[in-house]
Motif scaffolding. Structure first.
Motif, PDB file in Angstrom:
ATOM      1  N   TYR A   1      -3.414   0.759  -6.784  1.00  0.00           N
ATOM      2  CA  TYR A   1      -2.616   1.764  -7.144  1.00  0.00           C
ATOM      3  C   TYR A   1      -1.705   1.247  -8.233  1.00  0.00           C
ATOM      4  O   TYR A   1      -1.251   0.313  -8.691  1.00  0.00           O
ATOM      5  CB  TYR A   1      -1.619   1.937  -5.997  1.00  0.00           C
ATOM      6  N   ALA A   2      -1.928   2.249  -9.235  1.00  0.00           N
ATOM      7  CA  ALA A   2      -1.214   1.773 -10.624  1.00  0.00           C
ATOM      8  C   ALA A   2      -1.680   0.493 -11.302  1.00  0.00           C
ATOM      9  O   ALA A   2      -1.019  -0.047 -12.000  1.00  0.00           O
ATOM     10  CB  ALA A   2       0.169   1.906 -10.414  1.00  0.00           C
ATOM     11  N   GLY A   3      -3.052   0.240 -11.140  1.00  0.00           N
ATOM     12  CA  GLY A   3      -3.703  -0.803 -11.739  1.00  0.00           C
ATOM     13  C   GLY A   3      -3.232  -2.134 -10.999  1.00  0.00           C
ATOM     14  O   GLY A   3      -3.838  -3.279 -11.175  1.00  0.00           O
ATOM     15  N   GLN A   4      -2.813  -1.987  -9.816  1.00  0.00           N
ATOM     16  CA  GLN A   4      -2.534  -3.401  -8.856  1.00  0.00           C
ATOM     17  C   GLN A   4      -3.130  -3.163  -7.536  1.00  0.00           C
ATOM     18  O   GLN A   4      -3.304  -1.959  -7.044  1.00  0.00           O
ATOM     19  CB  GLN A   4      -0.924  -3.512  -8.709  1.00  0.00           C
ATOM     20  N   ARG A   5      -3.440  -4.275  -7.050  1.00  0.00           N
ATOM     21  CA  ARG A   5      -3.993  -4.446  -5.660  1.00  0.00           C
ATOM     22  C   ARG A   5      -3.294  -3.894  -4.544  1.00  0.00           C
ATOM     23  O   ARG A   5      -2.020  -4.441  -4.477  1.00  0.00           O
ATOM     24  CB  ARG A   5      -4.424  -5.699  -5.672  1.00  0.00           C
ATOM     25  N   GLU A   6      -3.572  -3.157  -3.706  1.00  0.00           N
ATOM     26  CA  GLU A   6      -2.714  -2.662  -2.644  1.00  0.00           C
ATOM     27  C   GLU A   6      -2.859  -3.630  -1.613  1.00  0.00           C
ATOM     28  O   GLU A   6      -4.085  -4.182  -1.191  1.00  0.00           O
ATOM     29  CB  GLU A   6      -3.086  -0.915  -2.053  1.00  0.00           C
ATOM     30  N   LEU A   7      -1.866  -3.856  -0.765  1.00  0.00           N
ATOM     31  CA  LEU A   7      -2.044  -4.910   0.198  1.00  0.00           C
ATOM     32  C   LEU A   7      -1.125  -4.219   1.463  1.00  0.00           C
ATOM     33  O   LEU A   7      -0.414  -3.591   1.361  1.00  0.00           O
ATOM     34  CB  LEU A   7      -1.090  -6.345  -0.285  1.00  0.00           C
ATOM     35  N   LEU A   8      -1.604  -4.925   2.510  1.00  0.00           N
ATOM     36  CA  LEU A   8      -1.177  -4.476   3.798  1.00  0.00           C
ATOM     37  C   LEU A   8      -0.277  -5.406   4.506  1.00  0.00           C
ATOM     38  O   LEU A   8      -0.450  -6.539   4.337  1.00  0.00           O
ATOM     39  CB  LEU A   8      -2.329  -4.014   4.849  1.00  0.00           C
ATOM     40  N   GLY A   9       0.820  -5.033   4.988  1.00  0.00           N
ATOM     41  CA  GLY A   9       1.572  -6.080   5.754  1.00  0.00           C
ATOM     42  C   GLY A   9       0.969  -6.673   7.156  1.00  0.00           C
ATOM     43  O   GLY A   9      -0.190  -6.412   7.622  1.00  0.00           O
ATOM     44  N   ALA A  10       1.568  -7.615   7.563  1.00  0.00           N
ATOM     45  CA  ALA A  10       0.983  -8.621   8.776  1.00  0.00           C
ATOM     46  C   ALA A  10       1.062  -7.505  10.093  1.00  0.00           C
ATOM     47  O   ALA A  10      -0.141  -7.501  10.886  1.00  0.00           O
ATOM     48  CB  ALA A  10       1.770  -9.787   9.078  1.00  0.00           C
ATOM     49  N   ASP A  11       1.721  -6.681  10.130  1.00  0.00           N
ATOM     50  CA  ASP A  11       2.022  -5.622  11.323  1.00  0.00           C
ATOM     51  C   ASP A  11       0.972  -4.644  11.125  1.00  0.00           C
ATOM     52  O   ASP A  11       0.844  -3.949  12.205  1.00  0.00           O
ATOM     53  CB  ASP A  11       3.636  -4.904  11.220  1.00  0.00           C
ATOM     54  N   ASP A  12       0.414  -4.372   9.966  1.00  0.00           N
ATOM     55  CA  ASP A  12      -0.428  -3.500   9.602  1.00  0.00           C
ATOM     56  C   ASP A  12      -2.081  -4.040  10.224  1.00  0.00           C
ATOM     57  O   ASP A  12      -2.777  -3.157  10.300  1.00  0.00           O
ATOM     58  CB  ASP A  12      -0.726  -2.840   8.327  1.00  0.00           C
ATOM     59  N   LEU A  13      -2.015  -5.197  10.392  1.00  0.00           N
ATOM     60  CA  LEU A  13      -3.277  -5.749  10.454  1.00  0.00           C
ATOM     61  C   LEU A  13      -3.591  -6.244  11.995  1.00  0.00           C
ATOM     62  O   LEU A  13      -4.616  -6.227  12.575  1.00  0.00           O
ATOM     63  CB  LEU A  13      -3.537  -6.927   9.555  1.00  0.00           C
TER      64      LEU A  13
ATOM     65  N   ALA B   1       0.718  -0.878  -0.094  1.00  0.00           N
ATOM     66  CA  ALA B   1      -0.033   0.014  -0.063  1.00  0.00           C
ATOM     67  C   ALA B   1       0.792   1.141  -0.047  1.00  0.00           C
ATOM     68  O   ALA B   1       1.857   1.346   0.649  1.00  0.00           O
ATOM     69  CB  ALA B   1      -0.847   0.198   1.239  1.00  0.00           C
ATOM     70  N   ALA B   2       0.608   2.139  -0.843  1.00  0.00           N
ATOM     71  CA  ALA B   2       1.268   3.413  -0.729  1.00  0.00           C
ATOM     72  C   ALA B   2       1.005   4.233   0.426  1.00  0.00           C
ATOM     73  O   ALA B   2       2.156   4.803   0.862  1.00  0.00           O
ATOM     74  CB  ALA B   2       0.646   4.447  -2.058  1.00  0.00           C
ATOM     75  N   ASP B   3      -0.215   3.987   1.081  1.00  0.00           N
ATOM     76  CA  ASP B   3      -0.181   5.043   2.308  1.00  0.00           C
ATOM     77  C   ASP B   3      -0.958   3.785   3.380  1.00  0.00           C
ATOM     78  O   ASP B   3      -2.267   3.953   3.262  1.00  0.00           O
ATOM     79  CB  ASP B   3      -1.085   6.100   2.272  1.00  0.00           C
ATOM     80  N   PRO B   4      -0.148   3.069   3.928  1.00  0.00           N
ATOM     81  CA  PRO B   4      -0.666   1.747   4.827  1.00  0.00           C
ATOM     82  C   PRO B   4      -1.819   2.790   5.754  1.00  0.00           C
ATOM     83  O   PRO B   4      -2.741   2.017   6.345  1.00  0.00           O
ATOM     84  CB  PRO B   4       0.308   1.350   5.407  1.00  0.00           C
ATOM     85  N   ALA B   5      -1.305   3.652   6.576  1.00  0.00           N
ATOM     86  CA  ALA B   5      -2.062   4.297   7.770  1.00  0.00           C
ATOM     87  C   ALA B   5      -3.491   4.699   7.080  1.00  0.00           C
ATOM     88  O   ALA B   5      -4.571   4.383   7.711  1.00  0.00           O
ATOM     89  CB  ALA B   5      -1.444   5.251   8.093  1.00  0.00           C
ATOM     90  N   ARG B   6      -3.722   5.129   5.884  1.00  0.00           N
ATOM     91  CA  ARG B   6      -5.085   5.550   5.174  1.00  0.00           C
ATOM     92  C   ARG B   6      -5.886   4.179   5.029  1.00  0.00           C
ATOM     93  O   ARG B   6      -6.716   4.318   5.425  1.00  0.00           O
ATOM     94  CB  ARG B   6      -4.578   6.497   4.035  1.00  0.00           C
ATOM     95  N   LEU B   7      -5.163   3.363   4.522  1.00  0.00           N
ATOM     96  CA  LEU B   7      -5.842   1.883   3.984  1.00  0.00           C
ATOM     97  C   LEU B   7      -6.220   1.450   5.579  1.00  0.00           C
ATOM     98  O   LEU B   7      -7.240   0.861   5.491  1.00  0.00           O
ATOM     99  CB  LEU B   7      -5.130   1.179   3.308  1.00  0.00           C
ATOM    100  N   VAL B   8      -5.466   1.520   6.542  1.00  0.00           N
ATOM    101  CA  VAL B   8      -5.990   0.898   7.762  1.00  0.00           C
ATOM    102  C   VAL B   8      -7.269   1.486   8.343  1.00  0.00           C
ATOM    103  O   VAL B   8      -7.867   0.963   9.124  1.00  0.00           O
ATOM    104  CB  VAL B   8      -4.669   0.810   8.872  1.00  0.00           C
ATOM    105  N   GLN B   9      -6.987   2.989   8.174  1.00  0.00           N
ATOM    106  CA  GLN B   9      -8.141   3.685   8.900  1.00  0.00           C
ATOM    107  C   GLN B   9      -9.514   3.453   7.704  1.00  0.00           C
ATOM    108  O   GLN B   9     -10.645   3.233   8.453  1.00  0.00           O
ATOM    109  CB  GLN B   9      -7.747   5.077   8.590  1.00  0.00           C
ATOM    110  N   ARG B  10      -9.393   3.268   6.542  1.00  0.00           N
ATOM    111  CA  ARG B  10     -10.569   3.000   5.901  1.00  0.00           C
ATOM    112  C   ARG B  10     -11.034   1.585   6.376  1.00  0.00           C
ATOM    113  O   ARG B  10     -12.441   1.224   6.348  1.00  0.00           O
ATOM    114  CB  ARG B  10     -10.167   2.578   4.564  1.00  0.00           C
TER     115      ARG B  10
END
Length: 1001
Positions: free
Chosen positions: A414-426, A259-268
């Protein structure tokens, strides 16, 4: 033990059979062969009624275990079951005829219990019966009855042991290589060699020319490599590479990226989760606010007028009541006394009953409210839906492994690819290595981390405060004048100057202590930085010419190592506590930012807020009426007005009459003044009555509002209490699920330990020459990056987290006998707090590390299957043959295996009688090779090749059908040579052999 095939070996009793089993067990321990069952005639107990009891030794990589044969056979669903009877024949010993009968008996009993397929249908278990005679070199005079005519195959193992196909045989001798030769042959026939999918004689079938006494001569050649499993090492390296990536395996996929912005995706993701019913605030009971009455002016006027009229009589009673109370007290004292149990009353009590009525009314209302409150309290709290935990874990898994996202959550790209979060983000890592002051492990959950942080913060604060206090004490001590401290700080040089004036001391008697010369000596300790001991030594000096000597010795005795003060020690302790606090915060920083930790933290904060509101609402439950001081003051003003107004009216009326009389006015003037004053008095009384009326109405409204506050307090009390208990349950369940999800995300695949077996010299020495074992030379070769990436993409297929969890749950159910109630998994339904609950046991199951290890092993097996399917090509290992037949040459693994593929040489002549040789039975009719994939088969022309999945290659050279009289082993001792017979017509598929320069078919 494999679940699709099983082999039962029967060998004779005695020391030779024991040694054979021990040798096979040593090979199994090295991983060269698989599991097998071994039966001895002495282990069979006949029964007068029913089948015999058969004791068998189960030999596998864990050792030898004694078990019941039929119980071991019935333990698995088998596709093929082999019964192999092994006759060990050495010169000078008779063959064991009992072994033939035992073999028939065991095979017959097994045949009767195996499942059979229906006609025209697949299924059942295939039974393969092989009778194997293993003679040593020079064995003759064997009984042909050793051959079991009705069995699938009778085989005689050629008594030759060749280090290689093109090398001479070393003979097969008892006490030397015979047991190794026999063990190798039996394992080949039984199909237990590692990676060889079947028995070497499973494909040998009888034909129309076969006679009862016929058999086949077989020669085996085995090549095995003992060393590192490259597929296993590649799997381990792939998993280590994934662990080093913040986003995990998604970094190596072609469809996803971090993910380009993991914090934003975690908040979503957090906002989406909180929309669920389990995470939202429970609905409150709707309570209407008390509303003021809406009345017409005329009705309000009439009600106020009636109140004013009633007030006239009420005020009169209040006024009289004051005097009445005095009369009652006087009557009580005079008639019965104040201390008696009787009170004299002439009428009703004073009108403070308004508050009493209000209190009674509120108490009645409160009783009704408490009844409703008790009924609601008795209701059970809402249990989270089973889908809550399934949706939560699947959502977290999908954010990491690219699985399907829930409805309502747009796929982050992002740029046509699925954004993923790391294990620490989840989810926090469940194995966070943080220990509390009591030594226990701190779980990565908000309540424990907050409590541990507060303890460490309090400790650091206390130590820092103590250090400041000690510094203050030391500073105060330095300010105070101390005779011994001040001299220590002065320089040692000045003492030389005051020594000269001391010369008058020579005329002074040294013995007199009160003499003043002692005083001048005091400056010496003032100029000396040392303790005052040395100046005392100079004072005792009797030689006046040696005052300089103490000055020279003083600097030598100055201490060079400073001693830490208590304040400095306290500073270090405080600094250590602060470093420990910072380390704790740094360690838990990643956990505090994860999705599930933030969700747990919010649930915990709401729970604590509801508990506080629950306690606050409890204080407002008492049915106390509103304060009535305002009403009392209004009553007093009313009574005072009623007392003063008539008196004033009377006074002013008399004044008016007097004025009229003195001024000689008409009588009507006095009357008008009197009436006017009366009207004014009445107006004043009406205004006073109305003021009291408004005070009563205000008090009534306050009573209504008090009831409303009581109702709302009760609702807050019930709602906050139930919500606090519900959130406490949700929090405890969420903590367990956070750990479970963390195990899957952070350690779904455990470590794959590198296996580098090393066969001991004793096992190598027991091997026959025809069984060549090579040891891997080095395991330091680095695997190509492209190969690691391919392996990662093979293991971590899209949605791997969900697959790992479901597979681990299946393992958990198998090991714990979990019963599913239907509809939902038992772990999703479980809300129990006991350690025996399914959820808690699943947590302990993951903590044990077994599922991660098992998943890693299965992943390694999957990679090996892909390798066997030629989808991944591994680099070849460098090996060298070990043992006395090794030449030290280092070969590539394919070259070592290819030695089993070559032109077939004839069997040794010693195995065949002249008749057998004349009938050309000593030539190989069929060669079958099982060879690992790494060796390739493109150059194996003219051979039947089968794929071996392990690190063992097997070659079986099989002769044509041979009669017993054509074999030397079954010939009578010292029998005359048979006359030559006419050569039989050659068979169409006989190989071409070259002998004495001529070609024979």
């Amino acid at each position: 033990m494999t679940t699709d095939q099983l082999t039962v070996f029967l060998v004779g009793d005695g020391a030779r059979g024991d040694e054979l089993e021990s040798l096979v067990a040593s090979w199994a321990a090295q991983g060269l062969i698989g599991s097998s069952l071994w039966v001895r005639p002495g282990g069979i107990t006949a029964s007068e009624y029913g089948p015999p009891a058969v004791e068998a030794d189960l030999i596998d990589d864990e050792g030898v275990t004694t078990t019941d044969l039929f119980r071991a056979v019935g333990r698995h669903r088998l596709a093929t079951l082999r019964v192999v009877v092994g006759h060990l024949a050495v010169p000078g010993e008779k063959a064991d005829r009992e072994l033939v009968e035992v073999g028939r008996l065991v095979a017959q009993q097994i045949r009767g219990v195996l499942p059979r397929a229906s006609d025209g249908k697949r299924g059942g278990t295939r039974l393969v019966r092989a009778n194997v005679v293993i003679p040593a070199s020079g064995v003759v005079d064997l009984d042909p009855e050793m051959l079991i005519a009705e069995w699938d195959v009778n085989a005689v193992i050629s008594s030759e042991d060749r280090p290689d196909l093109d090398r001479a045989s070393v003979f097969v001798r008892d006490g030397s290589n015979f047991l190794g030769h026999a063990a190798s042959a039996l394992c080949a026939v039984g199909g237990v060699l590692d990676g060889v999918p079947g028995g070497a004689l499973d494909l040998v079938q009888s034909d129309s020319t076969t006679h009862d006494g016929d058999s086949v001569v077989v020669r085996f050649s085995v090549r095995a490599v003992v060393g590192e499993d490259v597929a296993r090492r590649m799997t381990s390296r792939a998993m280590e590479t994934v662990e080093d990536e913040p986003v995990g395996a998604g970094a190596f996929s072609t469809w996803g990226r971090g993910a380009a912005d993991p914090a934003r995706l975690v908040q979503r993701a957090l906002d989406h989760v909180e929309q669920g019913s389990t995470w939202r605030e429970a609905e409150r009971v709707s309570i209407d606010r008390p509303r003021r009455r809406q009345e017409t002016p005329w009705r309000t006027f009439k009600e106020a007028a009636r109140f004013n009229l009633r007030t006239v009589g009420t005020v009169a009673k209040w006024t009289v009541g004051i005097g009445k109370q005095k009369i009652e007290r006087a009557a009580t004292r005079g008639l019965v006394g104040e201390d008696s149990d009787t009170i004299v009353r002439f009428g009703p009590s004073s009108p403070s009953s308004l508050r009493a009525h209000a209190e009674q009314w509120l108490r009645t209302q409160s009783a009704e409210i408490e009844q409703i409150e008790a009924e609601r309290e008795a209701e059970s709290i809402a249990v989270p839906s089973p889908r809550t935990w399934a949706d939560l874990r699947e959502f977290c898994f999908s954010l990491n492994d690219g699985g399907s996202l829930p409805e309502g959550f747009d796929e982050p790209t992002y740029a046509g690819q699925r954004e993923l979060l790391g294990a620490d983000d989840l989810a926090p890592a469940p194995f966070l290595a943080v220990h509390g002051e009591d030594g226990r492990v701190v779980r990565p959950e908000p309540a424990e981390i907050r409590a541990e942080g507060e303890r460490r913060q309090a400790r650091a604060t206390a130590l820092r405060a103590k250090a400041r206090e000690l510094h203050a004490q030391e500073a105060a001590a330095r300010v105070e004048p101390e005779p011994l401290v001040e001299p220590v700080e002065t320089e040692p040089e000045p003492p030389v100057e005051p020594v000269e004036p001391v010369e008058p001391v020579e005329t002074k008697p040294v013995e007199t202590e009160p003499e003043p010369p002692v005083e001048p000596v005091e400056p010496e300790p003032e100029t000396k930085p040392e303790p005052p001991v040395e100046p005392v030594e100079t004072e005792t000096e009797t030689d006046p010419e040696s005052p300089v000597e103490p000055v020279e010795t003083k600097p030598v005795e100055t201490p060079t190592e400073p001693v830490d003060t208590p304040a400095q020690l306290a500073d270090r302790a405080a600094e250590e506590a602060e470093r420990d606090l910072k380390s704790f915060r740094d360690t838990t920083e990643s956990a505090r930012g994860s999705l599930l930790y933030r969700l747990s933290s919010k649930i915990e904060e709401r729970r604590r807020g509801h508990e506080q509101r629950h306690e606050a609402a409890k204080q407002a439950l008492a049915p106390e009426p509103p304060p009535h001081e305002t009403l009392v003051r209004a009553q007093r003003r009313l009574i005072s007005t009623w007392r003063i107004a008539p008196l004033l009216w009377l006074v002013f009326s008399l004044v008016a009459w007097a004025v009229v009389y003195l001024m000689d006015e008409s009588l009507w003037t006095a009357v008008w003044w009197t009436v006017g004053l009366l009207v004014g008095a009445v107006v004043v009384l009406i205004v006073a009555n109305h003021a009291y009326y408004k005070a009563i109405r205000r008090y009534q409204w306050e009573v209504v509002e008090a009831r409303d506050r009581r109702v709302r307090a009760a609702e807050n009390y019930v709602h906050s209490g139930r919500e606090a208990r519900r959130l406490a349950l949700v929090y405890r369940l969420l903590v367990d699920w956070t750990e479970l999800i963390g195990h899957v995300l952070h350690g779904g695949f455990g470590t794959v330990p590198s296996v580098e077996p090393h066969i001991p010299e004793s096992a190598v020495d027991a091997l026959p020459a025809a069984t060549a074992v090579a040891q891997q030379v080095s395991v330091d070769d680095e695997l190509p990056t492209s190969l690691i990436v391919t392996c990662i993409q093979t293991i971590y297929r899209r949605g791997w987290n969900t697959e790992n969890y479901l597979r681990a749950y299946e393992l958990f159910k198998e090991r714990n006998a979990v019963e599913e109630p239907g509809g939902y998994p038992a772990v999703d339904i479980d809300v129990s707090e006991s350690h025996a609950s399914v959820r808690r046991r699943l947590v302990e199951f993951w903590r044990s590390g077994y599922p991660s290890t098992q998943l890693a092993e299965e992943a390694a097996g999957h990679v090996r299957e892909v390798v066997e399917a030629d989808e991944i090509r591994l680099p070849a290992r460098r090996v060298t043959r070990v043992g006395i037949y090794g030449d030290g040459e280092v070969l590539a693994e394919p070259e070592f295996y290819r030695a089993t593929i070559g032109d077939a040489t004839a069997f040794v002549n010693d195995m065949f009688t002249p008749l057998g040789q004349q009938n050309r039975k000593h030539y190989v009719r069929r060669s079958i090779v099982w060879i690992p994939r790494v060796a390739g088969t493109e150059w194996a022309d003219g051979l039947e090749t089968e794929r071996a999945s392990g690190s063992v290659a097997l070659r079986a050279d099989v002769s044509a059908r041979v009669a017993a009289r054509e074999l030397t082993a079954f010939s009578p001792r010292n029998s005359p040579a048979p006359e030559p017979e006419a050569a039989e017509a050659p068979e169409e598929d006989s190989p071409v052999a070259v002998e004495d320069g001529q070609a024979w078919v």
